[in-house]
Design a protein around this motif. Sequence first.
Motif, PDB file in Angstrom:
ATOM      1  N   MET A   1      27.103  38.418  30.819  1.00 37.92           N
ATOM      2  CA  MET A   1      27.911  38.233  32.029  1.00 37.92           C
ATOM      3  C   MET A   1      28.794  36.995  31.860  1.00 37.92           C
ATOM      4  N   ASP A   2      30.061  37.143  32.208  1.00 40.84           N
ATOM      5  CA  ASP A   2      31.038  36.068  32.051  1.00 40.84           C
ATOM      6  C   ASP A   2      30.789  34.988  33.104  1.00 40.84           C
ATOM      7  N   LEU A   3      30.357  33.801  32.667  1.00 41.23           N
ATOM      8  CA  LEU A   3      30.065  32.732  33.617  1.00 41.23           C
ATOM      9  C   LEU A   3      31.307  32.239  34.349  1.00 41.23           C
ATOM     10  N   GLU A   4      32.461  32.282  33.692  1.00 41.47           N
ATOM     11  CA  GLU A   4      33.691  31.871  34.377  1.00 41.47           C
ATOM     12  C   GLU A   4      34.032  32.836  35.506  1.00 41.47           C
ATOM     13  N   ALA A   5      33.756  34.130  35.281  1.00 42.61           N
ATOM     14  CA  ALA A   5      33.969  35.098  36.354  1.00 42.61           C
ATOM     15  C   ALA A   5      32.998  34.843  37.495  1.00 42.61           C
ATOM     16  N   VAL A   6      31.753  34.506  37.164  1.00 40.16           N
ATOM     17  CA  VAL A   6      30.760  34.184  38.200  1.00 40.16           C
ATOM     18  C   VAL A   6      31.199  32.940  38.967  1.00 40.16           C
ATOM     19  N   ARG A   7      31.682  31.927  38.246  1.00 44.61           N
ATOM     20  CA  ARG A   7      32.161  30.705  38.896  1.00 44.61           C
ATOM     21  C   ARG A   7      33.334  31.014  39.828  1.00 44.61           C
ATOM     22  N   THR A   8      34.213  31.905  39.388  1.00 45.41           N
ATOM     23  CA  THR A   8      35.361  32.292  40.213  1.00 45.41           C
ATOM     24  C   THR A   8      34.907  33.048  41.457  1.00 45.41           C
ATOM     25  N   PHE A   9      33.939  33.938  41.299  1.00 43.10           N
ATOM     26  CA  PHE A   9      33.382  34.670  42.436  1.00 43.10           C
ATOM     27  C   PHE A   9      32.844  33.702  43.492  1.00 43.10           C
ATOM     28  N   VAL A  10      32.061  32.715  43.054  1.00 42.49           N
ATOM     29  CA  VAL A  10      31.517  31.733  43.998  1.00 42.49           C
ATOM     30  C   VAL A  10      32.651  30.949  44.658  1.00 42.49           C
ATOM     31  N   GLY A  11      33.674  30.600  43.867  1.00 38.10           N
ATOM     32  CA  GLY A  11      34.816  29.876  44.436  1.00 38.10           C
ATOM     33  C   GLY A  11      35.525  30.668  45.517  1.00 38.10           C
ATOM     34  N   VAL A  12      35.737  31.969  45.312  1.00 34.30           N
ATOM     35  CA  VAL A  12      36.392  32.808  46.318  1.00 34.30           C
ATOM     36  C   VAL A  12      35.500  32.958  47.542  1.00 34.30           C
ATOM     37  N   ALA A  13      34.195  33.150  47.316  1.00 32.80           N
ATOM     38  CA  ALA A  13      33.267  33.303  48.432  1.00 32.80           C
ATOM     39  C   ALA A  13      33.263  32.056  49.311  1.00 32.80           C
ATOM     40  N   GLU A  14      33.346  30.893  48.700  1.00 42.75           N
ATOM     41  CA  GLU A  14      33.328  29.650  49.476  1.00 42.75           C
ATOM     42  C   GLU A  14      34.672  29.356  50.117  1.00 42.75           C
TER      43      GLU A  14
ATOM     44  N   GLN B   1      46.567  35.351  39.943  1.00 44.04           N
ATOM     45  CA  GLN B   1      46.431  36.555  39.106  1.00 44.04           C
ATOM     46  C   GLN B   1      45.169  36.456  38.245  1.00 44.04           C
ATOM     47  N   ALA B   2      44.874  35.259  37.715  1.00 46.06           N
ATOM     48  CA  ALA B   2      43.674  35.076  36.903  1.00 46.06           C
ATOM     49  C   ALA B   2      42.414  35.260  37.749  1.00 46.06           C
ATOM     50  N   VAL B   3      42.467  34.793  39.011  1.00 42.03           N
ATOM     51  CA  VAL B   3      41.333  34.981  39.910  1.00 42.03           C
ATOM     52  C   VAL B   3      41.083  36.474  40.116  1.00 42.03           C
ATOM     53  N   SER B   4      42.133  37.206  40.432  1.00 40.64           N
ATOM     54  CA  SER B   4      41.992  38.650  40.669  1.00 40.64           C
ATOM     55  C   SER B   4      41.455  39.359  39.436  1.00 40.64           C
ATOM     56  N   LYS B   5      41.927  38.946  38.253  1.00 40.39           N
ATOM     57  CA  LYS B   5      41.493  39.586  37.018  1.00 40.39           C
ATOM     58  C   LYS B   5      40.014  39.329  36.757  1.00 40.39           C
ATOM     59  N   ARG B   6      39.572  38.097  37.002  1.00 43.66           N
ATOM     60  CA  ARG B   6      38.164  37.770  36.775  1.00 43.66           C
ATOM     61  C   ARG B   6      37.261  38.527  37.755  1.00 43.66           C
ATOM     62  N   ILE B   7      37.651  38.589  39.004  1.00 45.45           N
ATOM     63  CA  ILE B   7      36.845  39.291  39.998  1.00 45.45           C
ATOM     64  C   ILE B   7      36.767  40.778  39.660  1.00 45.45           C
ATOM     65  N   ALA B   8      37.895  41.349  39.275  1.00 43.95           N
ATOM     66  CA  ALA B   8      37.906  42.769  38.912  1.00 43.95           C
ATOM     67  C   ALA B   8      36.986  43.034  37.718  1.00 43.95           C
ATOM     68  N   GLY B   9      37.008  42.148  36.734  1.00 44.80           N
ATOM     69  CA  GLY B   9      36.139  42.310  35.576  1.00 44.80           C
ATOM     70  C   GLY B   9      34.668  42.200  35.945  1.00 44.80           C
ATOM     71  N   LEU B  10      34.347  41.275  36.843  1.00 41.47           N
ATOM     72  CA  LEU B  10      32.965  41.118  37.278  1.00 41.47           C
ATOM     73  C   LEU B  10      32.494  42.343  38.052  1.00 41.47           C
ATOM     74  N   GLU B  11      33.375  42.881  38.893  1.00 39.57           N
ATOM     75  CA  GLU B  11      33.024  44.085  39.650  1.00 39.57           C
ATOM     76  C   GLU B  11      32.773  45.266  38.705  1.00 39.57           C
ATOM     77  N   ARG B  12      33.551  45.368  37.633  1.00 45.59           N
ATOM     78  CA  ARG B  12      33.321  46.439  36.659  1.00 45.59           C
ATOM     79  C   ARG B  12      31.966  46.253  35.970  1.00 45.59           C
ATOM     80  N   THR B  13      31.636  45.009  35.639  1.00 46.60           N
ATOM     81  CA  THR B  13      30.353  44.732  34.993  1.00 46.60           C
ATOM     82  C   THR B  13      29.181  45.095  35.899  1.00 46.60           C
TER      83      THR B  13
END
Length: 311
Positions: free
Chosen positions: A1-14, A30-42
């Motif tokens: 699991m991509d930790l940067e994507a997890v970090r981004t998810f927490v950042g958006v949630a907060e 755009q990078a935020v959206s890309k990371r969240i989309a990748g995490l959702e796919r995972t």
Amino acid sequence: MDLEAVRTFVGVAEAGQFQKAAADLSITQQAVSKRIAGLERTLGVRLFTRVPRGAELTIDGQAFLPHARELLRVAERAGVSVRPGRRPLRVDVIASRSAQSGLMRGFHRAHPEIDLDVMMLFDIETAVTAIRSGAIDASFRAVAMPGRPLPEDIESVRVFDEPLQLMTGPAHALAGARSVTLAQLTGHRIWMPGIAPGTEWGAYYDDLIAEFGLTIEATGPNFGSDVLLDTIADTPALATFMGEPTRLVWPAGHDLRRIPVIDPTPVYPHSLLWHRDNPHPALATLRTHLAATTADHDATGTWRPGWVIPR
């Protein structure tokens, strides 16, 4: 699991917004959206729902949030554990009541600001493997096995020669002596349970036997120092060797005797081992402390094996 994507998810949630999270993380929206989309796919679920004010967590997102935060905390602790200067200095000693443990207590008193992890490994092979892998920073060891020198990447320095004393019960033939010579010990049974073949302390006592004709027995299981002291107290025919600095407590009724051994005094040589490329700043502090505070380990009148850990 991509930790940067997890970090981004927490950042958006907060933050509640992709745009604000991007600013907080110093990346583009755009990078935020890309990371969240990748995490959702995972994960195979939707984590956010777009709303006029920004983004809200879905039920799955709410369930994932506490675990995401824990993942980030674990990652931070993992990084700190191996970051020189921020993780404890990890040092191996043979036993908690040994002279080596006493040396580390002295170091801790002198440098209370340095975090320490003190552990106990079994033999020199295990200790060297742990040093080379980075599992520990240093180890106190006595002597290398004949014909098996230390690896080239392991440094060592002799730090302390521990005088051995004879310990007897009150009915032992030597119990009344103020001191004994090694020659006087010939013919007496010295019981040392726990001497394991193939260890550096086993090799040390083998040399002592060969040099002075002593009778050193390692029979029976090693049940620890309490059982050893009970047996010595109750058995007139047995004695044991004990390091002079070793701290032990026994019942008053045992009436045990600690008798200096002289002409010559057998000493158990302790060296500090470490990896030559270890960058931990406290390691140099430990070596300096030991050099300044330990007694002269080349004193006359002592005996040590002809082969020792190379310096």
